[in-house]
Scaffold this motif. Structure first.
Motif, mmCIF file in Angstrom:
data_model
loop_
_atom_site.group_PDB
_atom_site.id
_atom_site.type_symbol
_atom_site.label_atom_id
_atom_site.label_comp_id
_atom_site.label_asym_id
_atom_site.label_seq_id
_atom_site.Cartn_x
_atom_site.Cartn_y
_atom_site.Cartn_z
ATOM 1 N N SER A 195 29.660 -19.821 17.531
ATOM 2 C CA SER A 195 29.164 -21.123 18.015
ATOM 3 C C SER A 195 30.019 -22.288 17.527
ATOM 4 C CB SER A 195 27.690 -21.317 17.637
ATOM 5 O OG SER A 195 27.460 -20.844 16.353
ATOM 6 N N MET A 196 31.131 -21.993 16.893
ATOM 7 C CA MET A 196 31.978 -23.102 16.410
ATOM 8 C C MET A 196 32.853 -23.645 17.529
ATOM 9 S SD MET A 196 33.244 -21.957 12.669
ATOM 10 C CE MET A 196 32.094 -21.436 11.420
ATOM 11 N N GLU A 197 32.977 -24.954 17.495
ATOM 12 C CA GLU A 197 33.719 -25.653 18.544
ATOM 13 C C GLU A 197 35.215 -25.260 18.580
ATOM 14 O OE1 GLU A 197 32.477 -29.680 18.618
ATOM 15 O OE2 GLU A 197 34.284 -30.381 19.627
ATOM 16 N N ASN A 198 35.791 -25.052 17.403
ATOM 17 C CA ASN A 198 37.242 -24.841 17.312
ATOM 18 C C ASN A 198 37.598 -23.373 17.111
ATOM 19 O OD1 ASN A 198 37.104 -27.571 17.296
ATOM 20 N ND2 ASN A 198 37.869 -27.834 15.221
ATOM 21 N N VAL A 199 36.750 -22.498 17.608
ATOM 22 C CA VAL A 199 36.999 -21.066 17.404
ATOM 23 C C VAL A 199 36.886 -20.334 18.736
ATOM 24 C CG1 VAL A 199 36.161 -18.965 16.258
ATOM 25 C CG2 VAL A 199 36.160 -21.135 15.019
ATOM 26 N N CYS A 200 37.846 -19.447 18.992
ATOM 27 C CA CYS A 200 37.763 -18.566 20.172
ATOM 28 C C CYS A 200 37.808 -17.138 19.665
ATOM 29 C CB CYS A 200 38.968 -18.751 21.085
ATOM 30 S SG CYS A 200 39.074 -20.369 21.789
ATOM 31 N N VAL A 201 36.868 -16.335 20.091
ATOM 32 C CA VAL A 201 36.841 -14.930 19.661
ATOM 33 C C VAL A 201 36.896 -14.026 20.890
ATOM 34 C CG1 VAL A 201 35.600 -13.166 18.338
ATOM 35 C CG2 VAL A 201 35.368 -15.568 17.706
ATOM 36 N N LEU A 202 37.724 -13.010 20.840
ATOM 37 C CA LEU A 202 37.801 -12.003 21.907
ATOM 38 C C LEU A 202 37.513 -10.620 21.305
ATOM 39 C CD1 LEU A 202 41.063 -13.226 23.723
ATOM 40 C CD2 LEU A 202 38.688 -13.567 24.449
ATOM 41 N N PRO A 203 37.028 -9.702 22.129
ATOM 42 C CA PRO A 203 36.604 -8.390 21.595
ATOM 43 C C PRO A 203 37.736 -7.350 21.533
ATOM 44 C CG PRO A 203 35.921 -8.583 23.869
ATOM 45 C CD PRO A 203 36.658 -9.868 23.543
ATOM 46 N N PRO A 207 33.832 -13.916 5.785
ATOM 47 C CA PRO A 207 32.966 -14.965 5.205
ATOM 48 C C PRO A 207 33.783 -16.157 4.689
ATOM 49 C CG PRO A 207 32.307 -12.801 4.420
ATOM 50 C CD PRO A 207 33.584 -12.596 5.186
ATOM 51 N N GLU A 208 34.955 -15.877 4.110
ATOM 52 C CA GLU A 208 35.770 -16.986 3.576
ATOM 53 C C GLU A 208 36.438 -17.783 4.702
ATOM 54 O OE1 GLU A 208 38.069 -15.574 0.170
ATOM 55 O OE2 GLU A 208 36.260 -14.608 -0.628
ATOM 56 N N LEU A 209 36.731 -17.116 5.810
ATOM 57 C CA LEU A 209 37.251 -17.836 6.975
ATOM 58 C C LEU A 209 36.169 -18.783 7.518
ATOM 59 C CD1 LEU A 209 39.263 -18.380 9.302
ATOM 60 C CD2 LEU A 209 38.375 -16.339 10.443
ATOM 61 N N ILE A 210 34.954 -18.280 7.595
ATOM 62 C CA ILE A 210 33.844 -19.108 8.088
ATOM 63 C C ILE A 210 33.684 -20.338 7.193
ATOM 64 C CG2 ILE A 210 31.313 -19.171 8.416
ATOM 65 C CD1 ILE A 210 31.569 -16.148 9.245
ATOM 66 N N ARG A 211 33.720 -20.126 5.873
ATOM 67 C CA ARG A 211 33.578 -21.268 4.943
ATOM 68 C C ARG A 211 34.716 -22.263 5.118
ATOM 69 N NH1 ARG A 211 31.057 -17.676 1.493
ATOM 70 N NH2 ARG A 211 32.947 -16.912 0.521
ATOM 71 N N ALA A 212 35.947 -21.757 5.297
ATOM 72 C CA ALA A 212 37.109 -22.657 5.437
ATOM 73 C C ALA A 212 36.985 -23.497 6.713
ATOM 74 C CB ALA A 212 38.400 -21.839 5.457
ATOM 75 N N LEU A 213 36.432 -22.904 7.766
ATOM 76 C CA LEU A 213 36.255 -23.652 9.029
ATOM 77 C C LEU A 213 35.111 -24.654 8.885
ATOM 78 C CD1 LEU A 213 36.766 -20.598 11.371
ATOM 79 C CD2 LEU A 213 38.107 -22.721 11.534
ATOM 80 N N THR A 272 47.964 -6.045 2.776
ATOM 81 C CA THR A 272 47.568 -7.116 3.707
ATOM 82 C C THR A 272 46.049 -7.234 3.856
ATOM 83 O OG1 THR A 272 47.697 -5.686 5.662
ATOM 84 C CG2 THR A 272 49.704 -6.889 5.058
ATOM 85 N N ARG A 273 45.297 -6.259 3.356
ATOM 86 C CA ARG A 273 43.831 -6.324 3.489
ATOM 87 C C ARG A 273 43.307 -7.573 2.768
ATOM 88 N NH1 ARG A 273 39.640 -2.917 4.771
ATOM 89 N NH2 ARG A 273 41.096 -1.242 5.229
ATOM 90 N N GLY A 274 42.643 -8.433 3.484
ATOM 91 C CA GLY A 274 42.039 -9.631 2.882
ATOM 92 C C GLY A 274 43.022 -10.675 2.414
ATOM 93 N N ILE A 275 44.277 -10.593 2.864
ATOM 94 C CA ILE A 275 45.284 -11.549 2.349
ATOM 95 C C ILE A 275 44.957 -12.980 2.805
ATOM 96 C CG2 ILE A 275 46.992 -11.136 4.221
ATOM 97 C CD1 ILE A 275 49.105 -11.368 1.866
ATOM 98 N N PHE A 276 44.347 -13.102 3.996
ATOM 99 C CA PHE A 276 43.893 -14.431 4.438
ATOM 100 C C PHE A 276 42.469 -14.622 3.908
ATOM 101 C CE2 PHE A 276 47.487 -13.719 7.200
ATOM 102 C CZ PHE A 276 48.101 -14.952 7.159
ATOM 103 N N ASN A 277 42.407 -15.065 2.652
ATOM 104 C CA ASN A 277 41.125 -15.268 1.977
ATOM 105 C C ASN A 277 40.939 -16.768 1.721
ATOM 106 O OD1 ASN A 277 42.907 -15.836 -0.048
ATOM 107 N ND2 ASN A 277 42.468 -13.998 -1.250
ATOM 108 N N GLY A 278 39.887 -17.096 0.975
ATOM 109 C CA GLY A 278 39.589 -18.513 0.715
ATOM 110 C C GLY A 278 40.764 -19.242 0.097
ATOM 111 N N GLU A 279 41.440 -18.567 -0.823
ATOM 112 C CA GLU A 279 42.569 -19.236 -1.489
ATOM 113 C C GLU A 279 43.685 -19.541 -0.484
ATOM 114 O OE1 GLU A 279 45.218 -17.406 -4.367
ATOM 115 O OE2 GLU A 279 46.002 -19.467 -4.112
ATOM 116 N N ALA A 280 43.958 -18.543 0.376
ATOM 117 C CA ALA A 280 45.010 -18.752 1.389
ATOM 118 C C ALA A 280 44.622 -19.903 2.317
ATOM 119 C CB ALA A 280 45.217 -17.461 2.188
ATOM 120 N N PHE A 281 43.363 -19.934 2.776
ATOM 121 C CA PHE A 281 42.966 -21.007 3.707
ATOM 122 C C PHE A 281 43.051 -22.366 3.023
ATOM 123 C CE2 PHE A 281 40.508 -17.344 5.637
ATOM 124 C CZ PHE A 281 41.394 -17.181 6.693
ATOM 125 N N SER A 282 42.770 -22.400 1.709
ATOM 126 C CA SER A 282 42.808 -23.697 1.016
ATOM 127 C C SER A 282 44.245 -24.219 0.909
ATOM 128 C CB SER A 282 42.173 -23.593 -0.372
ATOM 129 O OG SER A 282 43.041 -22.873 -1.223
#
Ligand code: DGY
Length: 329
Positions: A280-288, A248-254, A218-228
């Protein structure tokens, strides 16, 4: 217990479990600082201990285990145990305990909350107020999306994925798809959930929510290809482990609009840099990483981690064990 066993307590855990250990006569060696131990400090402090009560901030890797092979057992305060080289602990004959179930409700609330907060841009809009940018009512600005009748795709159907599915069906009448190594009959029977392959999950879901353990698969399974492969209107939720997505690939996909939004309780690395573009993205929520951060869940984890130690020394086994094959040897 013939001789009082010494347990290394790596962090400040809720009293409920610590008191149980004290009541049973264990000698507790506390790490007094707020910060986690460095790998070197961990080895050093474990030297005169019989067992370790630890959590995801401690790297229980091959190096630590080889230098601490005298340990009777390791009790992890978490449901996830990707910080522990369990295969190597098993080779050395060290049993590892963990604390499943007790944080299921708490973590599901965070996944469900992130889904709504992302769909309605709650964090972004809150930050606008803080910046003094609450202007007049604007009919076309910062519009979110509705969740009613949408399709939820669960990656890794287990206890938390099941609870998330129940919440989403109850609140928004969502259709449920899931992708998992094994079928989950309860989801199929109660919710008519459909088991699909990973590509179908990505292509057909409006919300994809990760609830899998972090493993080599499962490591890195949500990568650029998956987001595309996801809908451009889709939301990605991760409350599992940060390295399940490639950040980084999630950031690019967003940024490119390949997916619509993301709600993350876990990031890679943790803690996240404060200048990470996701913040700083409008459609992103991040929690710690607060999935299990309720009084109830953390007390439950503390109690369970302590009971694993107590039962191990009483009976030679423990109620929640990651590698029971150790005891068969
Ligand atoms: C877990 O239990 O694995 C969480 O990530 C921390 O509570």
């Amino acid at each position: 217990m013939e001789k009082s066993k010494t347990i290394l307590i790596t962090r400040q855990y809720p009293d409920i479990g610590i008191d149980l250990l004290k009541d049973q006569g264990f000698h507790l060696k506390f790490w007094p600082m707020e910060r986690p131990m460095t790998p070197e400090e961990l080895v050093e402090h474990a030297q005169d201990c019989d067992a370790v009560l630890c959590t995801l901030t401690e790297k229980i890797d091959k190096t630590f285990l080889d230098r601490s092979s005298h340990l009777d057992m390791i009790s992890q305060f978490a449901v996830g145990f990707d910080n522990i080289d369990v295969d190597h602990a098993t080779r050395l004959g060290i049993p590892v305990g963990y604390t499943p179930d007790v944080m299921t409700e708490a973590t599901t609330d965070i996944a469900f909350g992130l889904m709504i907060a992302t769909a309605r841009k709650m964090v972004f809009n809150h930050k606008k107020i803080l910046r003094g940018e609450w202007g007049s009512f604007t009919p076309k600005d910062h519009l979110g999306m509705e969740l009613m009748g949408k399709t939820l795709g669960i990656f890794g159907m287990g206890r938390i994925g099941m609870k998330m599915s129940l919440r989403c069906r109850g609140a928004y009448d969502m259709d449920i798809l899931y992708c998992s190594r094994n079928p989950y009959p309860e989801a199929e029977e109660r919710l008519n959930a459909r088991r699909v392959d990973f590509h179908q999950l990505l292509a057909q879901s409006d919300v994809v929510s990760a609830h899998c353990p972090l493993t080599p698969e499962t490591r890195g399974i949500f990568n650029g290809e998956a987001f595309s492969r996801m809908k451009s209107s889709a939301i990605f939720i991760n409350t599992a482990r940060g390295p399940v997505h490639n950040e980084p690939e999630l950031i690019r996909a967003l940024e490119s609009g390949e997916i619509w939004g993301a709600g993350l309780d876990v990031t890679d690395p943790e803690p996240m840099d404060r200048d990470n573009p996701l913040l700083s993205m409008e459609n992103v929520c991040v929690l710690p990483h607060i999935g299990s951060a309720t009084q109830e869940a953390r007390d439950g984890m503390s109690r369970r981690a302590a009971k694993n130690i107590i039962e191990f020394y009483r009976t030679g086994s423990m109620p929640h064990m990651v590698n029971p094959q150790v005891l068969e040897k």
